[in-house]
Design a protein around this motif. Structure first.
Motif, PDB file in Angstrom:
ATOM      1  N   SER A   6       0.803  -1.339  -0.082  1.00  0.00           N
ATOM      2  CA  SER A   6       0.020   0.086  -0.138  1.00  0.00           C
ATOM      3  C   SER A   6       0.765   1.513  -0.084  1.00  0.00           C
ATOM      4  N   THR A   7       2.069   1.033   0.467  1.00  0.00           N
ATOM      5  CA  THR A   7       2.995   2.359   0.685  1.00  0.00           C
ATOM      6  C   THR A   7       3.241   2.499  -0.613  1.00  0.00           C
ATOM      7  N   GLU A   8       3.846   1.668  -1.459  1.00  0.00           N
ATOM      8  CA  GLU A   8       4.252   1.714  -2.756  1.00  0.00           C
ATOM      9  C   GLU A   8       3.198   2.317  -3.859  1.00  0.00           C
ATOM     10  N   THR A   9       2.045   1.912  -3.731  1.00  0.00           N
ATOM     11  CA  THR A   9       0.828   2.169  -4.284  1.00  0.00           C
ATOM     12  C   THR A   9       0.758   3.570  -4.239  1.00  0.00           C
ATOM     13  N   SER A  10       0.810   4.057  -3.004  1.00  0.00           N
ATOM     14  CA  SER A  10       0.555   5.651  -2.659  1.00  0.00           C
ATOM     15  C   SER A  10       1.831   6.303  -3.195  1.00  0.00           C
ATOM     16  N   ARG A  11       2.955   5.950  -2.947  1.00  0.00           N
ATOM     17  CA  ARG A  11       3.898   6.652  -3.663  1.00  0.00           C
ATOM     18  C   ARG A  11       4.050   6.776  -5.052  1.00  0.00           C
ATOM     19  N   SER A  12       3.539   5.788  -5.605  1.00  0.00           N
ATOM     20  CA  SER A  12       3.484   5.748  -7.048  1.00  0.00           C
ATOM     21  C   SER A  12       2.330   6.745  -7.609  1.00  0.00           C
ATOM     22  N   ALA A  13       1.435   6.998  -6.915  1.00  0.00           N
ATOM     23  CA  ALA A  13       0.204   7.850  -7.142  1.00  0.00           C
ATOM     24  C   ALA A  13       0.681   9.279  -6.831  1.00  0.00           C
ATOM     25  N   LEU A  14       1.531   9.549  -6.060  1.00  0.00           N
ATOM     26  CA  LEU A  14       1.921  10.856  -5.791  1.00  0.00           C
ATOM     27  C   LEU A  14       2.575  11.681  -7.036  1.00  0.00           C
ATOM     28  N   GLY A  15       3.379  11.354  -7.842  1.00  0.00           N
ATOM     29  CA  GLY A  15       3.743  11.902  -9.115  1.00  0.00           C
ATOM     30  C   GLY A  15       2.770  12.350  -9.947  1.00  0.00           C
ATOM     31  N   PRO A  16       1.852  11.312 -10.501  1.00  0.00           N
ATOM     32  CA  PRO A  16       0.654  11.702 -11.341  1.00  0.00           C
ATOM     33  C   PRO A  16       0.023  12.826 -10.942  1.00  0.00           C
ATOM     34  N   GLY A  17      -0.279  12.608  -9.587  1.00  0.00           N
ATOM     35  CA  GLY A  17      -1.073  13.507  -8.785  1.00  0.00           C
ATOM     36  C   GLY A  17      -0.656  15.068  -8.764  1.00  0.00           C
TER      37      GLY A  17
END
Length: 144
Positions: free
Chosen positions: A59-70
């Motif tokens: 879940s941490t990696e999923t959240s981290r990956s979503a930061l850039g596109p956001g």
């Protein structure tokens, strides 16, 4: 007072039979613990902790990956604002923190699972070592 008398006092015996128990296994109210009187280990908490570490890593990696596109397009849409540099700094900081959490969870998963396995095997070995002590089990062909 002799050592023998002192040990009997510490262990609560007068007939030489030890009655000492761990507080966590006390069965009488007010004597501590309040457990069932049987100290037993279960691999459940360690296995569960390993699974939780793996879930947190994912879940941490999923959240981290979503930061850039956001944050895409923020620089272009807010050009000239001083807050863009601060926002970029915060984004970088959060990405680093989430990577660190992800990596630590990855490192913990295996060792936690190893403890679960080791503790389970130790519990089994200890249980097996007591077989025969009360006459309930023994080696094949062994007379009691």
């Amino acid at each position: 007072m002799s050592y023998s008398e002192r040990w009997q006092e510490l262990f609560g015996t007068t007939d030489g039979g030890a009655t000492m128990s761990l507080a966590s296994t006390a069965t009488e109210p007010g004597t501590g613990g309040g457990g069932s009187g049987n100290l037993k280990h279960s691999g459940g908490p360690w296995t569960s902790a390993s699974g939780t570490a793996d879930e947190l890593r994912t879940s941490t990696e999923t959240s981290r990956s979503a930061l850039g596109p956001g944050h895409e397009g923020v620089e272009a849409g807010a050009a000239g604002l001083a807050s863009v540099a601060a926002l970029k700094s915060v984004l970088t900081s959060w990405e680093e923190r989430l990577r660190a959490v992800r990596d630590e969870c990855e490192q913990l998963k295996g060792p936690l699972l190893a403890v679960a396995k080791e503790m389970g095997e130790t519990e089994t070995a200890i249980g097996n070592s007591f077989k025969g002590a009360d006459g309930s089990a023994g080696k094949a062909g062994e007379k009691r």
